[in-house]
Design a protein around this motif. Structure first.
Motif, short mmCIF file in Angstrom:
data_model
loop_
_atom_site.label_atom_id
_atom_site.label_comp_id
_atom_site.label_asym_id
_atom_site.label_seq_id
_atom_site.Cartn_x
_atom_site.Cartn_y
_atom_site.Cartn_z
N GLU A 55 0.85 -1.19 0.00
CA GLU A 55 0.00 0.00 0.00
C GLU A 55 0.89 1.24 0.00
OE1 GLU A 55 -3.99 0.81 2.24
OE2 GLU A 55 -2.34 1.30 3.60
N TYR A 56 0.61 2.17 -0.91
CA TYR A 56 1.40 3.39 -1.02
C TYR A 56 0.58 4.56 -0.49
CZ TYR A 56 3.99 0.30 -4.08
OH TYR A 56 4.69 -0.76 -4.58
N ASN A 79 -7.46 0.14 -5.34
CA ASN A 79 -8.51 0.66 -4.47
C ASN A 79 -8.95 2.05 -4.91
OD1 ASN A 79 -5.91 1.66 -3.71
ND2 ASN A 79 -6.87 2.52 -1.87
N ALA A 80 -8.17 2.70 -5.79
CA ALA A 80 -8.45 4.08 -6.19
C ALA A 80 -9.01 4.19 -7.61
CB ALA A 80 -7.18 4.92 -6.07
N ASN A 98 -3.87 10.02 0.90
CA ASN A 98 -4.53 9.16 -0.08
C ASN A 98 -3.72 7.87 -0.18
OD1 ASN A 98 -5.64 11.66 -2.50
ND2 ASN A 98 -6.53 10.99 -0.58
N LYS A 99 -4.39 6.76 -0.41
CA LYS A 99 -3.69 5.47 -0.46
C LYS A 99 -3.96 4.75 -1.78
CE LYS A 99 -3.93 4.92 4.57
NZ LYS A 99 -4.41 4.08 5.69
N ILE A 100 -2.93 4.08 -2.27
CA ILE A 100 -3.06 3.27 -3.48
C ILE A 100 -2.48 1.90 -3.20
CG2 ILE A 100 -2.46 3.02 -5.91
CD1 ILE A 100 -2.10 6.01 -6.08
N SER A 101 -3.23 0.86 -3.51
CA SER A 101 -2.72 -0.49 -3.34
C SER A 101 -3.03 -1.31 -4.59
CB SER A 101 -3.34 -1.15 -2.10
OG SER A 101 -4.75 -1.17 -2.19
N LEU A 102 -2.07 -2.14 -5.00
CA LEU A 102 -2.21 -2.97 -6.18
C LEU A 102 -2.01 -4.42 -5.79
CD1 LEU A 102 -0.95 -0.11 -7.19
CD2 LEU A 102 -0.51 -1.36 -9.31
N SER A 103 -2.57 -5.30 -6.60
CA SER A 103 -2.37 -6.73 -6.36
C SER A 103 -1.00 -7.14 -6.88
CB SER A 103 -3.47 -7.54 -7.06
OG SER A 103 -3.48 -7.26 -8.46
N GLN A 104 -0.50 -8.23 -6.38
CA GLN A 104 0.82 -8.72 -6.76
C GLN A 104 0.89 -8.97 -8.27
OE1 GLN A 104 3.46 -9.18 -4.57
NE2 GLN A 104 4.68 -9.46 -6.42
N GLY A 105 1.96 -8.49 -8.90
CA GLY A 105 2.15 -8.73 -10.32
C GLY A 105 1.65 -7.63 -11.23
N SER A 106 0.87 -6.69 -10.72
CA SER A 106 0.35 -5.59 -11.54
C SER A 106 1.17 -4.33 -11.27
CB SER A 106 -1.13 -5.34 -11.24
OG SER A 106 -1.31 -4.97 -9.89
N SER A 107 1.07 -3.36 -12.20
CA SER A 107 1.84 -2.13 -12.03
C SER A 107 1.20 -0.99 -12.81
CB SER A 107 3.29 -2.32 -12.50
OG SER A 107 3.33 -2.58 -13.89
N GLU A 192 -14.78 25.94 -13.55
CA GLU A 192 -15.25 24.57 -13.52
C GLU A 192 -14.26 23.59 -14.16
OE1 GLU A 192 -20.02 25.68 -13.74
OE2 GLU A 192 -18.98 24.98 -15.54
N TYR A 193 -14.47 22.34 -13.87
CA TYR A 193 -13.67 21.25 -14.43
C TYR A 193 -14.58 20.30 -15.19
CZ TYR A 193 -9.59 22.23 -11.41
OH TYR A 193 -8.51 22.81 -10.78
N LEU A 194 -14.04 19.70 -16.25
CA LEU A 194 -14.73 18.60 -16.91
C LEU A 194 -14.03 17.32 -16.47
CD1 LEU A 194 -16.72 17.34 -18.90
CD2 LEU A 194 -15.03 17.74 -20.72
N ASP A 195 -14.73 16.50 -15.71
CA ASP A 195 -14.16 15.25 -15.20
C ASP A 195 -14.75 14.10 -16.02
OD1 ASP A 195 -12.65 13.63 -13.66
OD2 ASP A 195 -13.81 13.84 -11.83
N ILE A 196 -13.88 13.28 -16.61
CA ILE A 196 -14.31 12.18 -17.46
C ILE A 196 -13.85 10.87 -16.83
CG2 ILE A 196 -14.23 11.19 -19.78
CD1 ILE A 196 -13.46 13.96 -20.82
N ILE A 197 -14.79 9.94 -16.62
CA ILE A 197 -14.48 8.69 -15.92
C ILE A 197 -14.99 7.49 -16.72
CG2 ILE A 197 -14.81 7.37 -13.79
CD1 ILE A 197 -15.42 10.05 -12.39
N ASN A 198 -14.15 6.49 -16.83
CA ASN A 198 -14.55 5.23 -17.47
C ASN A 198 -14.76 4.18 -16.38
OD1 ASN A 198 -14.96 3.05 -19.12
ND2 ASN A 198 -12.87 2.92 -19.88
N PHE A 199 -16.01 3.87 -16.11
CA PHE A 199 -16.32 2.90 -15.07
C PHE A 199 -16.13 1.46 -15.54
CE2 PHE A 199 -19.09 6.41 -13.29
CZ PHE A 199 -18.31 6.61 -12.17
#
Length: 214
Positions: A55-56, A79-80, A98-107, A192-199
């Protein structure tokens, strides 16, 4: 005589250590990124690779708060955020703790955001496998825009939100979910900001078209 040999050996040893140190410094200055592989950031940098199952935490061990562009060449779920193959998120905000965690093997690769303006040709900007946040008056001009989505998968869908920051609190002004082959109209103005998200990054390649209509 024996003392002289010992002295020469000590001097040569110190010289060797100094030479190795200089080479190491020169090499590290040429590195484009710092690979973490399950360890914390060793020093502040403009480009880092986060990997492993650790976890970073932003604000610790050289992971400075700020805006980052995040990209990957493989499917990644944290998680983010989530990313598909060769996908990028621009201008992502990361604050202290803020925290970021990845599963083993991913980057993922995290690069300091440059806040480059969207490039328009004939009033149309195209984002290829890219989402993110864009400031009015900086990365995108004020105006009324038609946003549309073209995805490889029939169920591709992108979320667009116009938001603003008042007294350090983010508030949505308008938002719309645009499905594949569909479009919607959004107006952006002021601070204002335009926030674009791909779910649904797992749906693969996609293109976003942003056309200025007013």
């Amino acid at each position: 005589m024996e003392k002289k040999h010992k002295l020469v050996a000590v001097v040569l040893g110190i010289a060797a250590v100094c030479t190795i140190g200089i080479i190491a410094i020169q090499y590290s200055n040429k590195e484009e990124h710092v690979s973490l592989q399950g360890s914390a950031l060793s020093s502040p940098t403009d480009r880092v690779v986060i990997a492993g199952d650790k976890e970073y935490v932003v604000g610790e061990a050289g992971f400075e708060p700020g805006y980052y562009d995040v990209s990957t060449k493989e499917p990644v779920k944290t998680n983010a955020f989530k990313l598909g193959v060769n996908q990028t998120i621009l201008n992502t905000r990361y604050y202290n703790r803020n925290k970021i965690s990845l599963s083993q093997g991913s980057s993922v690769i995290m690069t300091r955001s440059k806040f480059e303006p969207l490039i328009f040709h004939d009033d149309i900007a195209v984002l290829n496998n890219t989402t993110g946040a864009f400031r009015c008056g900086e990365e995108i001009e004020a105006g009324t825009y038609k946003v549309s989505v073209e995805g490889k998968h029939k169920n591709a869908e992108i979320f667009f939100q116009v938001e603003m920051n008042t007294e350090n609190k983010w508030e949505a002004v308008d938002n719309v979910q645009v499905k594949n082959k569909k479009s919607a109209i959004l107006k952006i103005q002021g601070n204002e900001y335009l926030d674009i998200i791909n779910f649904y990054p797992e749906y693969g390649d996609f293109k976003i078209y942003i056309k200025k209509v007013e």
